[in-house]
Design a protein around this motif. Structure first.
Motif, PDB file in Angstrom:
ATOM      1  N   HIS A 282      10.000   5.456 -23.366  1.00 51.87           N
ATOM      2  CA  HIS A 282       9.635   6.086 -22.092  1.00 51.87           C
ATOM      3  C   HIS A 282      10.657   7.157 -21.753  1.00 51.87           C
ATOM      4  CE1 HIS A 282       7.603   6.093 -18.134  1.00 51.87           C
ATOM      5  NE2 HIS A 282       8.792   6.492 -17.709  1.00 51.87           N
TER       6      HIS A 282
ATOM      7  N   ASP B 232       8.502  11.960 -15.843  1.00 52.18           N
ATOM      8  CA  ASP B 232       7.727  11.143 -14.906  1.00 52.18           C
ATOM      9  C   ASP B 232       7.077  11.968 -13.804  1.00 52.18           C
ATOM     10  OD1 ASP B 232       8.022   8.709 -16.159  1.00 52.18           O
ATOM     11  OD2 ASP B 232       9.733   8.072 -14.943  1.00 52.18           O
TER      12      ASP B 232
ATOM     13  N   VAL C  38       4.168  13.976 -15.331  1.00 55.67           N
ATOM     14  CA  VAL C  38       3.051  13.112 -15.746  1.00 55.67           C
ATOM     15  C   VAL C  38       2.312  12.559 -14.531  1.00 55.67           C
ATOM     16  CG1 VAL C  38       2.434  10.972 -16.943  1.00 55.67           C
ATOM     17  CG2 VAL C  38       4.066  12.545 -17.980  1.00 55.67           C
ATOM     18  N   ALA C  39       3.038  12.291 -13.465  1.00 57.03           N
ATOM     19  CA  ALA C  39       2.386  11.809 -12.250  1.00 57.03           C
ATOM     20  C   ALA C  39       1.357  12.804 -11.747  1.00 57.03           C
ATOM     21  CB  ALA C  39       3.422  11.518 -11.162  1.00 57.03           C
TER      22      ALA C  39
ATOM     23  N   THR D 109      -2.156  12.371 -13.139  1.00 54.57           N
ATOM     24  CA  THR D 109      -2.972  11.267 -12.638  1.00 54.57           C
ATOM     25  C   THR D 109      -3.325  11.421 -11.162  1.00 54.57           C
ATOM     26  OG1 THR D 109      -1.009   9.950 -12.063  1.00 54.57           O
ATOM     27  CG2 THR D 109      -1.874   9.721 -14.295  1.00 54.57           C
TER      28      THR D 109
ATOM     29  N   ASP E 179       2.564   4.852 -22.449  1.00 53.38           N
ATOM     30  CA  ASP E 179       1.890   4.969 -21.159  1.00 53.38           C
ATOM     31  C   ASP E 179       1.843   6.415 -20.691  1.00 53.38           C
ATOM     32  OD1 ASP E 179       4.704   4.897 -20.900  1.00 53.38           O
ATOM     33  OD2 ASP E 179       4.571   4.275 -18.797  1.00 53.38           O
ATOM     34  N   GLN E 180       2.910   7.165 -20.935  1.00 51.58           N
ATOM     35  CA  GLN E 180       2.945   8.569 -20.524  1.00 51.58           C
ATOM     36  C   GLN E 180       1.952   9.395 -21.324  1.00 51.58           C
ATOM     37  OE1 GLN E 180       7.296   8.835 -21.128  1.00 51.58           O
ATOM     38  NE2 GLN E 180       7.417   9.563 -19.014  1.00 51.58           N
TER      39      GLN E 180
ATOM     40  N   ASP F 156      -1.547   8.685 -20.100  1.00 51.59           N
ATOM     41  CA  ASP F 156      -1.876   9.365 -18.845  1.00 51.59           C
ATOM     42  C   ASP F 156      -2.247  10.821 -19.095  1.00 51.59           C
ATOM     43  OD1 ASP F 156      -1.550   7.142 -17.256  1.00 51.59           O
ATOM     44  OD2 ASP F 156       0.519   7.624 -16.678  1.00 51.59           O
TER      45      ASP F 156
ATOM     46  N   ALA G  28      -5.604  11.008 -20.866  1.00 50.03           N
ATOM     47  CA  ALA G  28      -6.714  10.683 -19.965  1.00 50.03           C
ATOM     48  C   ALA G  28      -7.156  11.915 -19.192  1.00 50.03           C
ATOM     49  CB  ALA G  28      -6.298   9.573 -18.992  1.00 50.03           C
TER      50      ALA G  28
END
Length: 260
Positions: A168, A173, A176-177, A180, A231-232, A235, A238
């Motif tokens: 990670h 962060d 990437v936030a 989403t 996970d990053q 995201d 996606a």
């Protein structure tokens, strides 16, 4: 963007789903001075009738996508661990991160700079592609980030960073936030923390990798990769996946191992 004056400024993010903020210019030199969706009635994409092999035929404005001789991305040679790039990141940049229909783009507020090759350049925006657009000896990375800079006349220098799945990476962060969030989200981009520690690099003259594919872009692709957590990457994918233009012929160009 379309040809106009050479002032450097930040641009409002284009929110229409099929519109990407593009940077273009005149006389073969892309500049960072206007936001424009190309031909307003022309839709481009990464698959189907609007896919990269058709970009040049979609609009007269996109003709160089098929006729240009210095197009990007390209396949890069093996890392050489040569001369390090003279790159000094400025203070963390604040701005807006939002999905523009082709990628998730961070648009920097005025005043964000990076010193590259001894010159202070304006950070205009950053965005991602998954998988990578540049390949290394024919192999693509999991993702690629483009940090787009402009000099005082608007000429563009793009720092490319390849990313692989691994640990990670907290430095990503905030960005990437934004992938989403759906709507625009205030973010901070800390280039100093987001780039790999090593500064060996490939440099070559190329183009925008999206329509209108304007040439005259100085490309710097760092040889070392960064890691992103599963996970990053999930995201980002996606939001957009397979949003990468295939590599283009290198032609008579030479990939250098130091910025000239």
């Amino acid at each position: 963007m379309t040809p106009s004056s050479l002032s450097v400024r930040r641009f409002p993010l284009l929110a229409a789903p099929a519109v990407l903020l593009v940077l273009a210019g005149c006389a073969g030199t892309p500049t960072a001075d206007a936001a424009h969706d190309g031909d307003a009635g022309t839709a481009w994409s990464y698959d189907g009738a609007g896919s990269p092999e058709h970009w040049g035929a979609l609009s007269d404005e996109y003709d160089v996508c098929s006729t240009g001789t210095e197009q990007s991305p390209v396949d890069l040679p093996a890392p050489t661990k040569g001369a390090p790039l003279d790159l000094v990141a400025g203070a963390p940049a604040k701005g807006l991160t939002a999905d523009n229909g082709h990628t998730v783009q961070f648009t920097a507020d005025d005043g964000a700079t990076t010193r590259i090759g001894g010159e202070d350049l304006h950070l205009v925006q950053m965005h991602f592609h998954a998988g990578s657009e540049h390949t290394v000896r024919g192999e693509a990375a999991d993702a690629e980030f483009h940090f787009v800079h402009a000099d005082g006349k608007g000429a563009l220098t793009v720092v490319g960073v390849l990313a692989e799945q691994g640990a990670h990476n907290a430095a990503y962060d905030s960005y990437v936030a934004g992938a989403t969030a759906g709507a625009g989200r205030a973010s901070t981009v800390d280039i100093g923390a987001m780039l790999p520690e090593g500064r060996s690099h490939h440099a070559y003259s190329g183009s925008l990798t999206t329509p209108p594919c304007t040439e005259g872009v100085q490309w710097i692709v760092l040889e070392d990769t960064v890691e992103l957590g599963a996970d990053q990457l999930a995201d980002l994918e996606a939001a957009h996946v397979e949003n990468a233009r295939p590599v283009q012929p290198l032609g008579d160009r030479t990939v250098e191992h130091e910025l000239r």
